[in-house]
Design a protein around this motif. Structure first.
Motif, PDB file in Angstrom:
ATOM      1  N   SER A  44       0.663  -0.990  -0.339  1.00 36.66           N
ATOM      2  CA  SER A  44       0.016  -0.009   0.150  1.00 36.66           C
ATOM      3  C   SER A  44       0.910   0.975  -0.006  1.00 36.66           C
ATOM      4  O   SER A  44       0.424   2.534  -1.051  1.00 36.66           O
ATOM      5  CB  SER A  44      -1.199   0.253   1.095  1.00 36.66           C
ATOM      6  OG  SER A  44      -1.134  -1.147   1.277  1.00 36.66           O
ATOM      7  N   TRP A  93       1.089   3.716  -3.270  1.00 34.08           N
ATOM      8  CA  TRP A  93       0.187   4.879  -3.552  1.00 34.08           C
ATOM      9  C   TRP A  93       0.883   5.604  -3.971  1.00 34.08           C
ATOM     10  O   TRP A  93       0.947   7.055  -4.715  1.00 34.08           O
ATOM     11  CB  TRP A  93       0.190   4.915  -1.697  1.00 34.08           C
ATOM     12  CG  TRP A  93      -0.682   5.974  -1.376  1.00 34.08           C
ATOM     13  CD1 TRP A  93      -2.383   6.519  -1.841  1.00 34.08           C
ATOM     14  CD2 TRP A  93      -0.652   7.890  -1.841  1.00 34.08           C
ATOM     15  NE1 TRP A  93      -2.868   7.383  -1.708  1.00 34.08           N
ATOM     16  CE2 TRP A  93      -1.762   8.322  -1.642  1.00 34.08           C
ATOM     17  CE3 TRP A  93       0.989   7.815  -1.534  1.00 34.08           C
ATOM     18  CZ2 TRP A  93      -1.951  10.145  -1.187  1.00 34.08           C
ATOM     19  CZ3 TRP A  93       0.643   9.755  -1.667  1.00 34.08           C
ATOM     20  CH2 TRP A  93      -0.229  10.656  -1.432  1.00 34.08           C
ATOM     21  N   GLN A 124       1.789   5.261  -6.877  1.00 33.52           N
ATOM     22  CA  GLN A 124       1.049   6.438  -8.845  1.00 33.52           C
ATOM     23  C   GLN A 124       0.866   7.601  -8.089  1.00 33.52           C
ATOM     24  O   GLN A 124       1.013   8.247  -9.142  1.00 33.52           O
ATOM     25  CB  GLN A 124      -0.252   6.358  -7.589  1.00 33.52           C
ATOM     26  CG  GLN A 124      -1.931   6.062  -8.706  1.00 33.52           C
ATOM     27  CD  GLN A 124      -2.006   6.024  -9.407  1.00 33.52           C
ATOM     28  OE1 GLN A 124      -1.751   4.652  -9.943  1.00 33.52           O
ATOM     29  NE2 GLN A 124      -3.159   6.564 -10.474  1.00 33.52           N
ATOM     30  N   SER A 125       1.016   8.352  -7.044  1.00 36.09           N
ATOM     31  CA  SER A 125       1.297   9.730  -6.871  1.00 36.09           C
ATOM     32  C   SER A 125       2.006  10.561  -7.600  1.00 36.09           C
ATOM     33  O   SER A 125       1.938  11.425  -8.059  1.00 36.09           O
ATOM     34  CB  SER A 125       0.870  10.238  -5.670  1.00 36.09           C
ATOM     35  OG  SER A 125      -0.433   9.265  -4.264  1.00 36.09           O
ATOM     36  N   ASN A 151      -6.946   0.591  -2.946  1.00 33.11           N
ATOM     37  CA  ASN A 151      -6.727   1.976  -1.932  1.00 33.11           C
ATOM     38  C   ASN A 151      -6.775   3.293  -3.153  1.00 33.11           C
ATOM     39  O   ASN A 151      -7.248   4.667  -3.052  1.00 33.11           O
ATOM     40  CB  ASN A 151      -4.693   2.300  -2.405  1.00 33.11           C
ATOM     41  CG  ASN A 151      -5.178   1.927  -0.834  1.00 33.11           C
ATOM     42  OD1 ASN A 151      -6.181   1.129   0.237  1.00 33.11           O
ATOM     43  ND2 ASN A 151      -3.849   0.412  -0.496  1.00 33.11           N
ATOM     44  N   ILE A 152      -6.226   3.386  -4.692  1.00 34.27           N
ATOM     45  CA  ILE A 152      -6.309   4.253  -5.446  1.00 34.27           C
ATOM     46  C   ILE A 152      -7.301   4.717  -5.847  1.00 34.27           C
ATOM     47  O   ILE A 152      -8.406   6.011  -5.865  1.00 34.27           O
ATOM     48  CB  ILE A 152      -5.514   4.317  -6.760  1.00 34.27           C
ATOM     49  CG1 ILE A 152      -4.144   3.519  -6.566  1.00 34.27           C
ATOM     50  CG2 ILE A 152      -5.986   4.931  -7.396  1.00 34.27           C
ATOM     51  CD1 ILE A 152      -3.055   4.384  -5.435  1.00 34.27           C
ATOM     52  N   PHE A 175      -2.544   9.117   1.300  1.00 35.32           N
ATOM     53  CA  PHE A 175      -1.064   8.521   2.224  1.00 35.32           C
ATOM     54  C   PHE A 175      -1.291   7.383   3.587  1.00 35.32           C
ATOM     55  O   PHE A 175      -1.825   6.703   3.679  1.00 35.32           O
ATOM     56  CB  PHE A 175       0.072   9.150   2.022  1.00 35.32           C
ATOM     57  CG  PHE A 175       1.042   8.549   2.536  1.00 35.32           C
ATOM     58  CD1 PHE A 175       1.379   7.490   1.385  1.00 35.32           C
ATOM     59  CD2 PHE A 175       2.004   8.569   3.148  1.00 35.32           C
ATOM     60  CE1 PHE A 175       2.716   6.759   1.000  1.00 35.32           C
ATOM     61  CE2 PHE A 175       3.610   8.394   3.358  1.00 35.32           C
ATOM     62  CZ  PHE A 175       3.474   7.148   2.419  1.00 35.32           C
ATOM     63  N   ALA A 217      -4.281   4.769   3.158  1.00 30.05           N
ATOM     64  CA  ALA A 217      -4.000   3.751   2.449  1.00 30.05           C
ATOM     65  C   ALA A 217      -2.536   2.774   2.798  1.00 30.05           C
ATOM     66  O   ALA A 217      -3.258   1.744   2.698  1.00 30.05           O
ATOM     67  CB  ALA A 217      -3.072   4.171   0.794  1.00 30.05           C
TER      68      ALA A 217
END
Lengths: 329, 195
Positions: B56, B60, B63-64, B126-127, B133, B136
């Motif tokens: 996670s 995260w 992704q971010s 989570n996304i 953050f 997640a």
């Protein structure tokens, strides 16, 4: 276009980063593994047949190196593997008798089986045997659905022209997979050196057994072989003659008297007779004591004689003579 | 205070109401495979908690700060799988070094976490649920906790079942399947919880 470049670059960088991270971690968390396990694993055949009782070759190698497991359990590896493993482990090689699988049924082909009904179910012996005791008339014999052939990992079982299953003794490694696969328990692992086999498993009585056998070679339980056997290796078990391979000397006398040819003797007519070399014999009487048919006579310290009419060519005297004074001719 | 209540509802949701195994049907392979013994179930649960939390966190961040700025969100799946596979490999090495007995007990199931849909599932959820953050990371942790809870319950039941008398045909996997179904029905009862 830039998106593609970004995609390639991102994944490339991620992959590189993770790869390096893992490489570093594998150094840091390196676990020393017993190098003997790898060495033994390389010697083992890698068939993962399970004959040794372990879930695979690697597990067996681990057990040998770590838990002091016996080293002579690998059937496919045979004598050769045992010696090599013994060298690695620094222990004496336990001897291992070479074995071979024998199918105790001469029927089972499409051309030499009588049928009760036409079987059209799942094409395995295990399924066929459940449908009113199997499609073939003999309730003991081969079901001809080839479970044994499917189980063999060494391509050692083939069909002959009649569709009968034939085991190739050269390829058979005695792993026992077919023994487990056969729902009629027709297959047995026997010592490779023994050549005479009773190829029938039918416990049916006399005429009944013969009538049901498509190959006409059923054991009818007449007991002639039991009487003829010079070493009392054959016994009757519920109307079926069974060879005790511990006692059998492969002399083939039983095959000569069997009225139905249920006993096969591939050595028939090829056996040699024992002859004493007079210049070497010291009269120790060892051969005379060991002869199963009392074909050797002679007093101690005098040259012995072999009665060629009685000799069955079992080679026991040839093997026990301490002075190599006996020849097979 | 608002933060605490948010965390609490996240925990209840991930552990009970939307349990990964029994409500979302993710991670069923280890659920049946590693639930024969309590010890190995516990070990597996710990490994999954660790991997889920780490997955996670890293997914995260990726992704971010990588995928969204570069507008390559379509690489989500492959980038996440890559991350999770590496993490699992790392966990495997650490366990092999520090706890060989646990390593043996987990056997083939540890590498299986690599492609475990529960781990990838938590990363993608989570996304999708637009968690921040901290949320997640906590969601990953709680999801692992939920997985462990169910795994341990199952292992406890199956250990007892071994000693129970039952028809031969039901022994082993068949009865395990029935128990799994009963547990899923029981967890369905949590669906009414609302905050």
């Amino acid at each position: 276009m830039t998106i593609i470049l970004y995609a390639i670059a991102t994944l490339g960088v991620l992959g590189l980063f993770y790869g390096l991270g893992l490489a570093f971690a594998s150094r840091k968390f390196h676990v020393e593994v017993d190098p003997k396990i790898e060495l033994i694993n390389e010697i083992l055949p890698g068939a993962n047949c399970g004959a040794c009782g372990h879930p695979g070759c690697f597990a067996y190698a681990e057990a040998i190196a770590g838990k002091g497991e016996e080293i002579n359990k690998c059937a496919p590896g045979g004598e050769k593997a045992v010696k090599q493993i013994a060298a690695i482990m620094g222990i004496k090689a336990a001897s291992m008798e070479k074995k071979v699988a024998v199918i105790h049924c001469q029927s089972g082909g499409y051309n030499n089986t009588y049928f009760r009904y036409h079987y059209q179910g799942i094409p395995t012996c295990k399924a066929a045997v459940l449908v009113s005791e199997g499609p073939n008339l003999c309730s003991w014999g081969c079901l001809f659905q080839n479970d044994c052939i499917d189980a063999c990992k060494f391509d050692a079982i083939h069909l002959d022209k009649n569709g009968m299953r034939i085991i190739d003794p050269q390829k058979c490694t005695a792993c026992g997979a077919c023994v487990k696969a056969c729902p009629r328990h027709l297959i047995e692992l026997v010592p490779y050196a023994k050549k005479v086999h009773i190829l029938c498993t039918s416990h049916d009585k006399g005429a009944e057994a013969r009538k049901r056998c498509g190959n006409n070679t059923a054991c009818i339980g007449c007991g002639l072989c039991v009487k003829k056997c010079p070493v009392e290796a054959i016994s009757m078990v519920e109307d079926l003659a069974v060879i005790d391979y511990q006692k059998c000397v492969s002399c083939g006398l039983c095959a000569t008297v069997c009225p139905t040819l249920a006993i096969i003797d591939p050595l028939a007519g090829k056996r040699k007779k024992a002859v004493i070399l007079e210049d070497k014999c010291i009269g120790c009487t060892v051969c005379a004591k060991k002869c199963p048919v009392q074909a050797i006579s002679g007093e101690a310290k005098k040259i012995h004689k072999i009665d060629l009419d009685k000799c069955v060519g079992c080679e026991i005297c040839y093997q026990v003579c301490p002075k190599a004074a006996i020849e097979m001719r | 205070m608002e933060f605490m209540s948010k965390i609490f509802s996240l925990a209840i949701a991930a552990i009970l109401v939307k349990n990964f195994v029994l409500m979302r049907f993710l991670g069923l392979c280890p659920y049946i495979g590693v639930s024969k013994k309590l010890d190995s179930a516990l070990g597996m649960g710990m490994a999954v908690i660790f991997v889920m939390t780490m997955a996670s966190t890293f997914t995260w961040l990726i992704q971010s700060y990588l995928l969204i700025p570069l507008q390559i969100e379509f690489l989500q799946t492959i980038a996440f799988i890559l991350t999770i596979a590496s993490l699992v490999q790392l966990v495997e090495m650490i366990i092999q070094k520090t706890a060989p007995a646990l390593y043996k007990a987990l056997g083939v199931y540890l590498p299986l976490i690599t492609t475990n849909c529960a781990v990838l599932g938590v990363a993608l959820l989570n996304i999708n649920e637009k968690l921040n953050f901290i949320e997640a990371i906590l969601n990953g942790f709680f999801a692992g906790l939920g997985f462990t809870l169910v795994l341990i319950l199952m292992a406890g039941i199956r250990e007892k079942l071994d000693k129970a008398e039952m028809p031969k045909a039901m022994k082993g996997l068949p009865i395990a399947m029935i128990i799994a179904g009963c547990m899923a029905l029981a967890f369905q009862g949590f669906a009414g919880l609302k905050f």
